[in-house]
Structure formats: C-alpha cells, structure tokens
Design a protein around this motif. Structure first.
Motif, mmCIF file in Angstrom:
data_model
loop_
_atom_site.group_PDB
_atom_site.id
_atom_site.type_symbol
_atom_site.label_atom_id
_atom_site.label_comp_id
_atom_site.label_asym_id
_atom_site.label_seq_id
_atom_site.Cartn_x
_atom_site.Cartn_y
_atom_site.Cartn_z
ATOM 1 N N GLY A 166 0.786 -1.227 0.000
ATOM 2 C CA GLY A 166 0.000 0.000 0.000
ATOM 3 C C GLY A 166 0.812 1.267 0.000
ATOM 4 N N GLY A 167 2.049 1.188 0.507
ATOM 5 C CA GLY A 167 2.895 2.380 0.544
ATOM 6 C C GLY A 167 2.345 3.422 1.493
ATOM 7 N N THR A 168 1.470 4.286 0.987
ATOM 8 C CA THR A 168 0.923 5.365 1.811
ATOM 9 C C THR A 168 -0.292 4.951 2.623
ATOM 10 N N HIS A 169 -0.811 3.736 2.383
ATOM 11 C CA HIS A 169 -1.937 3.267 3.200
ATOM 12 C C HIS A 169 -1.649 1.856 3.702
ATOM 13 N N ASP A 170 -2.311 1.498 4.767
ATOM 14 C CA ASP A 170 -2.014 0.269 5.505
ATOM 15 C C ASP A 170 -2.632 -0.943 4.816
ATOM 16 N N THR A 171 -1.773 -1.813 4.266
ATOM 17 C CA THR A 171 -2.267 -3.040 3.623
ATOM 18 C C THR A 171 -1.810 -4.287 4.374
ATOM 19 N N ARG A 172 -1.389 -4.106 5.628
ATOM 20 C CA ARG A 172 -1.062 -5.294 6.424
ATOM 21 C C ARG A 172 -2.321 -6.134 6.645
ATOM 22 N N TYR A 173 -2.092 -7.350 7.135
ATOM 23 C CA TYR A 173 -3.196 -8.226 7.538
ATOM 24 C C TYR A 173 -4.105 -8.564 6.344
ATOM 25 N N CYS A 174 -3.475 -9.009 5.254
ATOM 26 C CA CYS A 174 -4.217 -9.399 4.052
ATOM 27 C C CYS A 174 -5.053 -8.235 3.528
ATOM 28 N N TYR A 175 -4.417 -7.054 3.471
ATOM 29 C CA TYR A 175 -4.999 -5.846 2.883
ATOM 30 C C TYR A 175 -6.098 -5.219 3.742
ATOM 31 N N LEU A 176 -6.279 -5.705 4.968
ATOM 32 C CA LEU A 176 -7.283 -5.105 5.842
ATOM 33 C C LEU A 176 -6.775 -3.827 6.495
ATOM 34 N N GLY A 177 -5.523 -3.825 6.954
ATOM 35 C CA GLY A 177 -5.022 -2.721 7.751
ATOM 36 C C GLY A 177 -5.484 -2.841 9.198
ATOM 37 N N GLU A 178 -4.839 -2.078 10.066
ATOM 38 C CA GLU A 178 -5.127 -2.172 11.502
ATOM 39 C C GLU A 178 -6.553 -1.753 11.834
ATOM 40 N N ARG A 179 -7.045 -0.697 11.213
ATOM 41 C CA ARG A 179 -8.371 -0.184 11.562
ATOM 42 C C ARG A 179 -9.449 -1.234 11.329
ATOM 43 N N ARG A 180 -9.417 -1.863 10.148
ATOM 44 C CA ARG A 180 -10.472 -2.833 9.845
ATOM 45 C C ARG A 180 -10.294 -4.131 10.618
ATOM 46 N N LEU A 181 -9.035 -4.583 10.784
ATOM 47 C CA LEU A 181 -8.841 -5.826 11.524
ATOM 48 C C LEU A 181 -9.289 -5.665 12.975
ATOM 49 N N SER A 182 -8.960 -4.550 13.604
ATOM 50 C CA SER A 182 -9.375 -4.329 14.997
ATOM 51 C C SER A 182 -10.895 -4.377 15.126
ATOM 52 N N ARG A 183 -11.571 -3.801 14.165
ATOM 53 C CA ARG A 183 -13.036 -3.829 14.186
ATOM 54 C C ARG A 183 -13.549 -5.258 14.001
ATOM 55 N N MET A 184 -12.940 -5.994 13.090
ATOM 56 C CA MET A 184 -13.413 -7.344 12.804
ATOM 57 C C MET A 184 -13.119 -8.311 13.937
ATOM 58 N N GLU A 185 -12.013 -8.094 14.658
ATOM 59 C CA GLU A 185 -11.686 -8.978 15.779
ATOM 60 C C GLU A 185 -12.800 -8.994 16.821
ATOM 61 N N CYS A 186 -13.470 -7.861 16.999
ATOM 62 C CA CYS A 186 -14.546 -7.780 17.996
ATOM 63 C C CYS A 186 -15.741 -8.637 17.609
ATOM 64 N N GLU A 187 -15.828 -9.008 16.337
ATOM 65 C CA GLU A 187 -16.959 -9.793 15.854
ATOM 66 C C GLU A 187 -16.693 -11.296 15.855
ATOM 67 N N LEU A 188 -15.479 -11.699 16.205
ATOM 68 C CA LEU A 188 -15.152 -13.125 16.252
ATOM 69 C C LEU A 188 -15.766 -13.765 17.493
ATOM 70 N N PRO A 189 -16.038 -15.058 17.446
ATOM 71 C CA PRO A 189 -16.517 -15.747 18.645
ATOM 72 C C PRO A 189 -15.520 -15.590 19.788
ATOM 73 N N PRO A 190 -15.985 -15.501 21.016
ATOM 74 C CA PRO A 190 -15.077 -15.350 22.164
ATOM 75 C C PRO A 190 -14.009 -16.446 22.176
ATOM 76 N N GLY A 191 -12.792 -16.038 22.536
ATOM 77 C CA GLY A 191 -11.697 -16.995 22.635
ATOM 78 C C GLY A 191 -11.025 -17.332 21.318
ATOM 79 N N THR A 192 -11.350 -16.595 20.238
ATOM 80 C CA THR A 192 -10.750 -16.866 18.930
ATOM 81 C C THR A 192 -9.500 -16.015 18.742
ATOM 82 N N ALA A 193 -8.422 -16.649 18.326
ATOM 83 C CA ALA A 193 -7.168 -15.949 18.069
ATOM 84 C C ALA A 193 -6.979 -15.750 16.572
#
Length: 399
Positions: A166-193
């Motif tokens: 991405g260069g100027t934008h965050d494409t870590r985590y399979c192109y999700l970036g930190e903002r989207r991954l953090s949001r999606m982690e909250c939607e996982l079943p409890p205890g999921t890594a």
C-alpha cells in the motif's frame, strides 16, 4: 505416511518456498498422487496458465508430478493457493471438498498445503478480501473450513500479514489494515485468536507428532485482543504451545528459534525478486558510473536469471516478474549511454561495446528479439551502429 498441514502466507510457487515444499514432499510414499486444487482462481480467464505454471514449478523445483483436479479423494498431497477465498469456499462447500479437507486433517493423513487465499479459508472464519479490499464491502467474516478445530486451535488464519504494497496506506493483515482488523476482531466468537502468516513464510504442522515450526522469511503472529506474540522463522514448538498461545496462556514460555552450529552464521534467507532487482539495479548504476560495461552487462544477466527463476510464481507480490522485466528493459536501454560518453572522452570503445554485443547475442539465441532490438537501439543512441552480417555482428562508431 505421516500427515502434515502446511499453511503459507504467500510466495507458494516462488524460489523462497522451494525447500519447504521439498521437505513436505520427502514424506510422501513412492508414486504418491499429488493434486492441485485450482478452485480459488477458477473464475479467472488465465486459469489454465496459472495451473500450468504451478505444475511446472512443482515438477522442476520440487520433483512432484502434479495433476489439476476438482477433488482430493485418493490424493496423498494436496495444494491450493491464490485467488478468492470466498469463491473457493462456496464451491468447496457445494462439492463436498470442504468436508474432505477437514477429514484429511482429522485423520492426520496426507500432506495438505494451503497458501495465500486457500490458507485464508483454514480457520473458523475467513477474510473476504476481494469483497472488502477490491469491492468496498463493509468489513465482515465468512465461515471458514475450520481445519484447525481437529487440532484444538480456535483461530482464524490471515496470510499476507506483513504486506506493505500500500505504501501510503495500511495493507497489512491481508490488505485489511489495523483499523479494519481491529473492528473485525470484535466480531469473532469469544476466545478466537488470529494466526497471522507473513509473506514468504509457512507454518508447518506435523499432525502425527503434533509438532510445529515456522519456516521462511518472516514470522507467525498469534494475536488476541490487546496482545500478540510473534514466532520468528526458525521457531520450533508443538501444538500444545500453540493452543496455549491462542488461548492467551503461553506467552512466557515461547521456544526460541533453533540455533545453528557455532561459526555457521544465520541461515541464509532466499531473497525476493524485488530485493534482487534492487540489488541488480544498484550494481548496474555503479558499473555504468565507472564505466565498466562488463559488470553492467553482468548485472542485467543476473536480473534475467532471477526473472527466469521466478517465472513460475502464480501470485506475484510487490516487485513481481512484470516489474522486474520493466526494470530489465530500462537497464538495457541505458547500456548504450556510456558508449557515447566514452567516445566524447576519446576512450576506447571496444571494451565498452563487446560485452553489450555478447549480451545481445545471448538474447537473440534465446529468442528474446524484442530485448535484443532494444539493446541495438540503445547502442545507436550511444553512437554505435550495429550491423548483422553472415559472419556475425559488426559495429562501427557513428560519425
């Protein structure tokens, strides 16, 4: 035959992962049946070309004769790689392949290698990367194959974890970036890594011995809300420790990477094509500044050799084959520049031109006529006229 599950973050048909594939292939019985599941990219117009390149890679680099198939029944070795995770999931669920893959892992039988998009499907949930990153859908999960459940791992798998395209934008985590991954982690079943696999990196699990190791260039990140543990390449551990890490209970006892014999130095990491291209460009620039056309031509030849090595790569990360070819054309076009500079300085041209003619002859012998013509035009720009004769090329300095 011992069973194993190999998950790769990317680079599955590149030189960086050859040794990992070879190690898995050595566990197979003579005459083992090897199958490539092309489902993740089956919607693409170049489907046949991708499969052909992958089969050539496994035949030449790994020593496996691979057949393209729609199912895994009777297969000793199964591979699936790039494409769309959700496209693959829909079709595997409808055809029964999803259940067959789970059965392989549950029975601890056969070698199963899932990379990139296919690796993304291995957990209890899957990142719909095409829909989110390329179509603009709201961040969400899709149900995964959950191949890790029989191993006692409650986790999702995210390849391309350290992606930096991405260069100027965050494409870590399979192109999700930190903002989207953090949001999606909250939607996982409890205890999921989250198990994050860096590019050109693999998690190799011995299903019988319940051992695991991280191989390649990067690391495996075990991430939970508020915490993360990184297992770098070379780390050897077991499934019990991975379970503890995934549950947030094992951070203090993570085994360190295995040590090499004294004096042997660190294990050499296979360079990516992007890194090699940059190195060749640097050597070329230094040689042209001399000018040392033998060294400059050798830098171009070295780049060409690397391009050939990477030609089978089915999923080109940043700095792929197309970019390397563009760089090679640019360098070839620049090869004629020192000839003009040297002529103006009354330097001898032979030492400058002969290596370039040798490079042109090699390109012509290999049928690379477009590049050979580019080099001839570059020489003309530099004041050198090349004429092809029955006795071979003849050159003169333009007046």
């Amino acid at each position: 035959m011992p069973g194993s599950l190999v998950l790769m973050g990317s680079g599955e048909t590149s030189p960086t992962m050859v040794e990992i594939h070879r190690a898995a292939a050595r566990t197979l019985r003579p005459g083992a049946r090897a199958v490539l599941l092309d489902t993740p990219y089956a919607f693409q117009e170049n489907r046949a070309d991708i499969s052909a390149r992958a089969c050539r890679y496994f035949a030449r680099s790994v020593g496996l004769d691979v057949e393209v198939a729609a199912g895994v029944t009777g297969a000793d070795w199964v591979f699936s790689g790039p494409g769309s995770p959700t496209y693959a999931l829909d079709r595997w669920a409808a055809s029964g392949v999803a259940g067959d893959l789970r059965a392989r892992v549950r029975a601890r039988q056969g070698v199963t290698v899932l990379a990139s998009a296919a690796a993304c499907t291995a957990g209890l949930a899957t990142v719909p990367v095409y829909e989110i990153y390329k179509v603009g859908a709201d961040p969400h999960w899709r149900e995964g194959l959950d191949l890790l459940e029989p191993l006692g791992l409650r986790a999702v798998v995210i390849p391309h974890f350290d992606n930096a395209e991405g260069g100027t934008h965050d494409t870590r985590y399979c192109y999700l970036g930190e903002r989207r991954l953090s949001r999606m982690e909250c939607e996982l079943p409890p205890g999921t890594a989250v198990l994050g696999l860096d590019e050109h990196t693999a998690l190799v699990i011995d299903l019988d011995g319940e051992s695991a190791h991280v191989a390649g260039r990067g690391g495996l990140t075990v991430r939970r809300p508020g915490s993360r543990v990184v297992l770098p390449a070379g780390t050897r551990t077991d499934l019990a420790e991975l379970r503890r890490l995934a549950e947030g209970r094992g951070g203090a006892t993570v085994p360190q990477p295995s040590t090499r014999p004294a004096g042997s130095g660190p294990a050499p990491a296979e360079a990516t094509l992007e890194e090699t291209a940059r190195a060749c460009e640097k050597l070329f620039n230094a040689a042209v500044a001399e000018p040392d056309m033998v060294a400059a031509a050798q830098a171009v030849l070295d780049l060409e050799t690397e391009i050939v090595k990477w030609a089978a790569d089915t999923e080109e990360d940043s700095g792929g084959v197309d970019q390397a070819r563009e760089l090679m054309r640019l360098l070839i076009a620049r090869l004629g520049e020192p000839a003009s500079t040297a002529r103006l300085r009354s330097l001898g041209l032979r030492a400058l031109v002969e290596p370039l003619l040798a490079l042109r002859a090699r390109l012509r012998d290999e049928g690379r006529y477009e590049l050979a013509d580019t080099l001839r035009a570059a020489l003309l720009e530099g004041g050198v006229v090349v004429e092809d004769t029955p006795d071979g090329p003849r050159w003169t300095a333009a007046s």
